[in-house]
Design a protein around this motif. Structure first.
Motif, short mmCIF file in Angstrom:
data_model
loop_
_atom_site.label_atom_id
_atom_site.label_comp_id
_atom_site.label_asym_id
_atom_site.label_seq_id
_atom_site.Cartn_x
_atom_site.Cartn_y
_atom_site.Cartn_z
N UNK A 217 0.84 -1.20 0.00
CA UNK A 217 0.00 0.00 0.00
C UNK A 217 0.88 1.26 0.00
N UNK A 218 0.52 2.21 -0.86
CA UNK A 218 1.27 3.46 -0.98
C UNK A 218 0.50 4.60 -0.34
N UNK A 219 1.20 5.69 -0.09
CA UNK A 219 0.53 6.86 0.48
C UNK A 219 -0.50 7.41 -0.49
N UNK A 220 -0.26 7.25 -1.80
CA UNK A 220 -1.22 7.74 -2.77
C UNK A 220 -2.52 6.94 -2.70
N UNK A 221 -2.42 5.63 -2.47
CA UNK A 221 -3.63 4.82 -2.32
C UNK A 221 -4.43 5.27 -1.10
#
Length: 474
Positions: A217-221
């Motif tokens: 999981x990315x910060x953008x997600x």
């Protein structure tokens, strides 16, 4: 994450008998006493539940507000609920809603996480973000004098979360440890299997992510999930307790009134699977088996829901239930069996759960199904039913005896679109259920030919015991 809670509250209040003492031969002998036995008074007639003075209004951006003056203690509870939760995740985003909720606790655009906690503490309370299947809630309590300030703090958390990238590795690490612990527990594994086969290809059936998914999981997600799912139109605010209503309303309009409307709530109703099937999670060497036995049922918007609650409490959902009496009290197969009616938007389920000794796995299943069949065929006696009704009425009183409890009840009604008189008439409806209706509800919804069975235990030790219940599906 998604922990089922079992309520153990005592249903009906009982009075302590006051002993009467008699003195004899006071002038010539030592004082003697005897205790007179007294029966406790009969419970009073059940009464309707009325929440006095609920003030309702809707802001121009769609936010619904409920204000309730309650109690004499100078405190209040605030709850902001948004229709954003695990149901909004796709198959590659399991627990993304939970991660977003954790990130929302890490401060706002103008306040650090430490500042949020300190401000809340100075107001006499605390703030918590909680994520569920259908909703994310921001809950707080505070002293009455700080009511408006607490509303402003919650508004800042909801509207302006910082979602700081530097906190992402730590939070994913915490969640990875939680995942590892959960996947070591037989009940969690059995629950995962039961939900996955009951709600295939739906968020309700996706309980755990893979470790790789979680770490990816990315910060953008996280930020996209927040942007796509949070807004005023999906939200409701509840304020319950002692507070200055004018000041609170002013704070609501000045802060949450400026929140973006956001997207409309999605309707992602599942198509649950209901079939007789048996699944096994092999745990070699296990000294007990965890049994999950259940099937889909309607959600609380169904007119039969209150009757279903009575049926469930009598069958397995209370300490005085038939299944508990059978496999705990009479046979000693298990310590704490329990059945429940799980609720979620668009669906529900009836589920009996029991941890039983390995050598009685088959007999325990036999007795559970026996009690299901017995209730379907024969209505309970009036006395047995009355005891269950007293229990449910007493639990309801306890659920409504606190500020947070009232918020929970109001949110339940709003989430499932129930009528405004649901809470007021609940006790009356409980006592209106007849023995014949209990049996009829069991016939209608608890069909043994559609029950799914999931077992976690030592397959080699119990395989012969399970032969009467069909083939195991891997």
């Amino acid at each position: 994450m998604r922990m089922n809670r079992m309520l153990t509250a005592v249903a009906a209040a009982a009075s302590l008998a006051i002993p009467a003492y008699a003195q004899q031969n006071q002038s010539t002998a030592p004082q003697q006493t005897t205790m007179a036995r007294e029966m406790p008074p009969r419970p009073g007639a059940p009464r309707d539940f009325n929440i006095p003075g609920v003030v309702k209004f809707t802001l121009d951006n769609g936010l619904d507000v409920r204000l309730v003056q309650y109690g004499d203690v100078p405190k209040l509870n605030v709850g902001l609920y948004t229709r954003a939760g695990n149901e909004n995740e796709n198959a590659s985003e399991v627990w993304l809603a939970d991660l977003t909720g954790n990130m929302m606790e890490q401060g706002t655009a103008t306040r650090s996480a430490e500042q949020v906690a300190l401000e809340a503490a100075n107001m006499g309370g605390s703030v918590n973000v909680s994520v569920g299947l259908n909703q994310t809630s921001i809950r707080a309590d505070a002293l009455s004098e700080n009511a408006a300030a607490m509303v402003r703090l919650i508004a800042d958390i909801a509207m302006n979360p910082k979602l700081p990238e530097n906190e992402l590795p730590r939070l994913k690490g915490d969640m990875a440890r939680q995942l590892s612990i959960a996947r070591s527990q037989p009940r969690q594994l059995a629950n995962e299997k039961f939900m996955s086969v009951t709600y295939p290809n739906h968020p309700y059936g996706r309980i755990f992510p893979t470790p790789e998914m979680l770490q990816g999981f990315s910060i953008q997600q996280v930020r996209d999930f927040y942007q796509n799912n949070f807004g005023a139109d999906r939200s409701r605010l509840y304020v319950v307790g002692k507070f200055d209503a004018a000041a609170v309303e002013s704070a609501i309009r000045a802060t949450l009134g400026t929140w973006k409307r956001g997207p409309e709530a999605i309707n992602n109703s599942p198509s649950p699977v209901s079939k007789r099937a048996m699944y096994f999670i092999d745990r070699p060497g296990s000294v007990q088996s965890t049994v999950y036995l259940g099937l889909p049922t309607p959600d609380p918007s169904n007119p039969d829901y209150v009757s279903m609650l009575v049926m469930n409490a009598l069958l397995g959902g209370s300490f005085g239930s038939r299944i508990t009496s059978n496999i705990r009290e009479q046979k000693g197969y298990t310590y704490s069996p329990n059945s429940s009616l799980g609720t979620r938007l668009g669906s529900g389920y009836w589920l009996e759960v029991a941890d039983v000794t390995t050598n009685v796995t088959g007999p325990a299943i036999k007795e559970i199904l026996y009690e299901v069949d017995r209730l379907r065929k024969d209505p309970p006696s009036a006395d047995e039913l009355r005891g269950i009704q007293n229990y449910l009425a007493g639990v309801f009183v306890l659920q409504n005896s606190s500020r947070s409890g009232i918020i929970n009840q109001l949110n339940f009604v709003d989430l499932y679109g129930l009528s405004e008189d649901y809470l007021r008439n609940y006790v009356r409806q409980i006592y209106a259920v007849t023995p014949q209706q209990v049996s009829g509800i069991a016939q209608k919804y608890i069909d043994p030919d559609r029950i799914t069975l999931v077992i976690a235990g030592d397959l080699k030790a119990v395989s012969d015991q399970l032969k009467p219940y069909g083939e195991i599906i891997n």
